[in-house]
Design a protein around this motif. Structure first.
Motif, PDB file in Angstrom:
ATOM      1  N   UNK A  38       0.545  -1.070   0.540  1.00 12.74           N
ATOM      2  CA  UNK A  38      -0.147   0.482   0.261  1.00 12.74           C
ATOM      3  C   UNK A  38       1.209   1.303   0.168  1.00 12.74           C
ATOM      4  N   UNK A  39       2.100   1.221   0.256  1.00 14.78           N
ATOM      5  CA  UNK A  39       3.215   2.436  -0.093  1.00 14.78           C
ATOM      6  C   UNK A  39       3.769   2.372   1.794  1.00 14.78           C
ATOM      7  N   UNK A  40       3.397   2.023   2.585  1.00  7.43           N
ATOM      8  CA  UNK A  40       3.943   1.905   4.341  1.00  7.43           C
ATOM      9  C   UNK A  40       4.916   1.799   3.907  1.00  7.43           C
ATOM     10  N   UNK A  41       5.887   2.573   4.783  1.00  4.65           N
ATOM     11  CA  UNK A  41       6.984   2.446   5.390  1.00  4.65           C
ATOM     12  C   UNK A  41       7.643   1.783   6.565  1.00  4.65           C
ATOM     13  N   UNK A  42       7.312   0.572   6.683  1.00  6.27           N
ATOM     14  CA  UNK A  42       7.188  -0.561   8.071  1.00  6.27           C
ATOM     15  C   UNK A  42       7.758  -1.077   8.559  1.00  6.27           C
ATOM     16  N   UNK A  43       8.461  -0.642   9.609  1.00  6.31           N
ATOM     17  CA  UNK A  43      10.020  -1.552   9.892  1.00  6.31           C
ATOM     18  C   UNK A  43       9.777  -3.107   9.549  1.00  6.31           C
ATOM     19  N   UNK A  44      11.162  -3.982  10.270  1.00 10.26           N
ATOM     20  CA  UNK A  44      11.244  -5.209   9.633  1.00 10.26           C
ATOM     21  C   UNK A  44      10.667  -5.924  11.391  1.00 10.26           C
ATOM     22  N   UNK A  45       9.060  -6.317  11.360  1.00  7.92           N
ATOM     23  CA  UNK A  45       8.978  -6.133  12.960  1.00  7.92           C
ATOM     24  C   UNK A  45       9.348  -8.201  13.580  1.00  7.92           C
ATOM     25  N   UNK A  46       9.295  -8.412  14.138  1.00 12.91           N
ATOM     26  CA  UNK A  46       9.926  -9.554  14.184  1.00 12.91           C
ATOM     27  C   UNK A  46       9.286 -10.045  15.453  1.00 12.91           C
ATOM     28  N   UNK A  47       8.085  -9.750  15.999  1.00  7.67           N
ATOM     29  CA  UNK A  47       7.908  -9.248  17.209  1.00  7.67           C
ATOM     30  C   UNK A  47       5.704  -9.846  16.492  1.00  7.67           C
ATOM     31  N   UNK A  48       5.517 -10.361  17.928  1.00 10.97           N
ATOM     32  CA  UNK A  48       3.328  -9.846  17.154  1.00 10.97           C
ATOM     33  C   UNK A  48       2.327  -8.622  17.396  1.00 10.97           C
ATOM     34  N   UNK A  49       3.481  -7.490  16.387  1.00  6.67           N
ATOM     35  CA  UNK A  49       2.659  -6.700  16.124  1.00  6.67           C
ATOM     36  C   UNK A  49       3.017  -5.761  14.785  1.00  6.67           C
ATOM     37  N   UNK A  50       3.061  -5.257  14.581  1.00  4.77           N
ATOM     38  CA  UNK A  50       3.744  -4.419  13.189  1.00  4.77           C
ATOM     39  C   UNK A  50       3.944  -2.502  13.969  1.00  4.77           C
TER      40      UNK A  50
END
Length: 353
Positions: free
Chosen positions: A289-301
């Motif tokens: 969608x165009x979001x800049x999202x960090x690379x989560x390694x948890x159970x959340x974004x």
């Protein structure tokens, strides 16, 4: 008229903000809870203890420590448990910090850190995260001074999600004085799939005298309502923390559920894998969608919305997300249908901006 006055440190303590309630548990993506209910074997073990709640809990937590020793191979005297890993952290800071001391940690990170530090009478030294939501360990090392008593390393980092790399952690630890306690907070470690991620228990087994790991049964194990967490580290540190823990704090109901969870690790792993799969799908959809999202390694974004955080949270209502004003929004990975609704809401938001 005169009135009782709390000690000065209390004035500086920020209030903890819990995740916003939702009209339905499934819609609550604000508290990083496990969307699955307890396993039958775990629920049965907890229920059995209800028949003896006229008795005090085992203050020595012998069954829990024994089960942790059996599953990890680490001696029982190197554990200290409490009502969630945050309570164990409170105990550690109480044991090692005095007014005038400093505690170094990345920011933004777990919201309870500044509260725990201020309650101990120590001073927070916050080191900004990098742009990608990761710890700046070089800057954290520079922030350590003769006044530093404790350093907190949250991996995966709450609320942004990235991990600290193992090699980077080792290099950092090599530069920290041995009289400074380094806490590796691994509340979300079971969700990690990055092979280069820090391995806290491996570090503990290296026999470093100043490194401890925090773990919890609240997230992957799904026992958030029973409040069980623990520290693993050198026996001397574990003993000091046990001394600060109020007696009978972890109920036998909670201990029984934790022990049963350790015995059901294979079943629980299937549920964790399902959450990880949903996390992967959510990250991919949001980035498309165009979001800049960090690379989560948890159970959340983490959505780095800045000043739009509160508006976004209102826009996706009735889904409850955790908004940090001026910074971003943390979204727990929940039921697939609710995750899909959240992703749809994120699409409407970003296309409407």
């Amino acid at each position: 008229m005169a009135a009782p006055v709390p000690r000065p440190a209390i004035d500086a303590v920020p209030a903890y903000r819990p995740g916003r309630p939702a009209s339905d548990d499934a819609l609550k993506l604000s508290s990083n809870e496990n969307p699955f209910g307890p396993l039958p074997s775990v629920a049965d073990a907890a229920a059995a203890e209800l028949r003896r709640i006229n008795r005090y809990p085992d203050a020595g937590m012998t069954r829990l420590y024994g089960a942790l020793e059996q599953t990890s191979g680490i001696p029982a005297d190197r554990f200290a448990a409490g009502t969630g890993s945050v309570a164990v952290l409170y105990g550690l800071l109480s044991a090692y910090c005095s007014p005038g001391d400093e505690v170094v940690y990345a920011w933004r990170s777990f919201e309870a850190y500044p509260i725990a530090v201020e309650l101990s009478g120590a001073t927070s030294v916050r080191v900004p995260l990098r742009e990608d939501g990761t710890h700046d360990l070089e800057a954290m090392a520079t922030a350590v001074t003769p006044r530093t008593k404790v350093v907190l390393v949250c991996t995966p980092n709450n609320p942004t999600g990235p991990v600290v790399r193992h090699d980077d952690l080792i290099a950092f630890l090599d530069g920290v004085p041995e009289d400074v306690v380094v806490v590796v907070d691994e509340a979300y470690v079971e969700f990690v799939r990055d092979p280069d991620a820090a391995r806290g228990l491996d570090v503990v087994l290296e026999e470093r005298p100043n490194v401890v790991v925090l773990r919890t049964f609240s997230k992957a194990y799904g026992l958030a309502g029973l409040r069980v967490g623990y520290l693993c580290g050198p026996a001397a540190i574990a003993e000091a923390v046990r001394k600060t823990t109020p007696p009978f704090s972890v109920t036998d109901v909670a201990q029984a559920a934790a022990v049963a969870s350790l015995a059901a690790v294979d079943e629980l792993a299937e549920r964790v894998d399902a959450v990880v799969s949903e996390r992967t799908s959510m990250l991919a959809a949001l980035r498309a969608q165009g979001w800049s999202v960090p690379d989560s390694q948890a159970n959340f974004v983490w959505l780095p919305l800045g000043d739009d955080a509160l508006d976004f949270a209102a826009a996706v209502d009735p889904i409850s997300v955790r908004a940090f004003a001026g910074e971003g929004v943390r979204v727990t990975v929940g039921d697939p249908q609710v995750n899909a609704r959240l992703v749809e809401g994120a699409a409407r938001w970003i296309t409407g901006r």
